[in-house]
Design a protein around this motif. Sequence first.
Motif, PDB file in Angstrom:
ATOM      1  N   ASP A 119       0.807  -1.214   0.000  1.00  0.00           N
ATOM      2  CA  ASP A 119       0.000   0.000   0.000  1.00  0.00           C
ATOM      3  C   ASP A 119       0.844   1.270   0.000  1.00  0.00           C
ATOM      4  O   ASP A 119       0.399   2.310  -0.503  1.00  0.00           O
ATOM      5  CB  ASP A 119      -0.937   0.013   1.207  1.00  0.00           C
ATOM      6  N   ARG A 163      -1.204  -7.735  -6.968  1.00  0.00           N
ATOM      7  CA  ARG A 163      -1.210  -6.284  -7.111  1.00  0.00           C
ATOM      8  C   ARG A 163      -1.620  -5.871  -8.531  1.00  0.00           C
ATOM      9  O   ARG A 163      -2.377  -4.915  -8.725  1.00  0.00           O
ATOM     10  CB  ARG A 163       0.175  -5.739  -6.773  1.00  0.00           C
ATOM     11  N   SER A 187      -5.356  -6.059  -8.879  1.00  0.00           N
ATOM     12  CA  SER A 187      -6.167  -5.148  -8.063  1.00  0.00           C
ATOM     13  C   SER A 187      -5.915  -3.675  -8.353  1.00  0.00           C
ATOM     14  O   SER A 187      -6.848  -2.896  -8.513  1.00  0.00           O
ATOM     15  CB  SER A 187      -5.929  -5.421  -6.570  1.00  0.00           C
ATOM     16  N   HIS A 188      -4.634  -3.263  -8.421  1.00  0.00           N
ATOM     17  CA  HIS A 188      -4.308  -1.848  -8.579  1.00  0.00           C
ATOM     18  C   HIS A 188      -3.525  -1.534  -9.854  1.00  0.00           C
ATOM     19  O   HIS A 188      -3.356  -0.372 -10.196  1.00  0.00           O
ATOM     20  CB  HIS A 188      -3.470  -1.353  -7.381  1.00  0.00           C
TER      21      HIS A 188
END
Length: 530
Positions: free
Chosen positions: A138, A170, A173-174
């Motif tokens: 994050d 990752r 998701s992002h």
Amino acid sequence: MTHAPHSCGTGQPVLVNPHDRAVPLLSVEALREAEVAAQAALPAHTLMARAGAAAAHFLSEQLAHAPSWASDKPVWFAAGPGNNGGDALVVAAELHRAGVAVEVCMPVEVKPDDAHWALAEARAAGVPIVSSAPASFDAYGWLVDGMFGIGLARGLEGVFAELAAKLSARARSHGHVLSLDVPSGLDSDTGNVVGSGAAVRATHTVTFIAAKPGLYTGVGRDYAGAVTLAPIGIDTEDTPGAARLNAPSLFAAALPARDFATHKGTFGTLAVVGGDTGMCGAPILAARAALLTGAGKVHVGFLGSDAPPYDAPHPELMLHAAARLALDAMDAVAAGCGMGGSASARQLVDAILRLRSPVLLDADALNLIARDEALAAHVAQSADARGAPCVLTPHPLEAARLLGCDTAAVQRDRVAAARSLATRYAAVAVLKGSGTVIAAPDGRVAVNPTGNAGLATGGTGDVLGGMIGALLAQRLPPYEAALAGVYLHGLAADTLCAQGEGPAGLTAGELAPVVRKLMNRLFYPPGCAA
């Protein structure tokens, strides 16, 4: 081997978007040869320095246009023990010197000489280097996979498998996961995951020296994401035997002119043959696609007893019983869709192989050939009599039947399987699937970059067969006809998806109208002679 410029005159490394470019796709063996030749003429560490500078430039450009949540956070690197880890260290050092916050995770210290030089450079630049990954990403923006490149011989395991799983999560998701050269764990020759291990599923890949076939076929397309090529000063354009990325430059010159003085005979007459009882929709799909791909006239020959008298949406199509169709009067024949495996179908395929006109064989015609040695021998022999090879368009299971192996063997090396088909049958082989491979008996090979999951639905193969058949009728050579058909077929699916009409729910019948628009926009713009 000549050396291309490393920069474009601005001091910045050259980065190439392979989209719509027929770039060579080099095997590991060819890449090693090119690398060794270049290293012999350059100072030590030059290629690693160039690779790192190119990837750093790519990331700098991405950071300049990224949302603040990505651009304002540190770039995190996973560095492996080999030269791919060295590349990651150079990138990190370059970005750190440019004022970008970075952190390198190096679970095992790098081993090769070049990578040790890169480690010393990174330490001298003050790059933070740790041995373990954080519990969460994050706090980071871009994540960079520099664990393993083209030299990986066994599947990822241990800490590197764990990192691959975290990077892939990752990416899903992002986003914002960059692999250096190839995603770690991916075989750059075949597009398969190495061994039984994991692999990084990246959103972007910057690949060095040359593009690789494994980035464009098999699961490699899913794992590589958007590919950017950094040639790093090595010219691979004339590499002997290299496959190519399929692009319009390989086939556009073969498309017929659309002059004012042309007529329907100019663009050929195609026969689409198939459609046993209960399967008459398949040749109709193929024939409609042929009509919209520019064939002058299209006949359909049905084997079945339930054939329609005409096609209401396209009454231009001429429908017949297959036995009454004058095949020897056709400019090209596309056979097999919905044909079935009856004795009548077998006799029809045998008759088609005796024609002098170009022939495409798909679906049930391929299955008939696979189980009939005499027919199989006739395919190769007919190329000599016709003066041109047949076009075969198998999916992986049909290809396995034609090669006498299982589907897994075909998918283990799709390029090699397509080459084997082309050689065994003296034909142009179109091995369908993710990253369709087109191989000619003279050794030319291309991997197609267009298409998506929207094509994973019934009838899309029939549409492709009709398209290639139409191009054969328009007198394109078989290899160029296959290249054009496959490229436009995939591009139509990509266009529909961009419009929100796929991939879920895209239907085969939607493809041909988009193909017509693409052909006219790309190759026949108004007021321009073709």
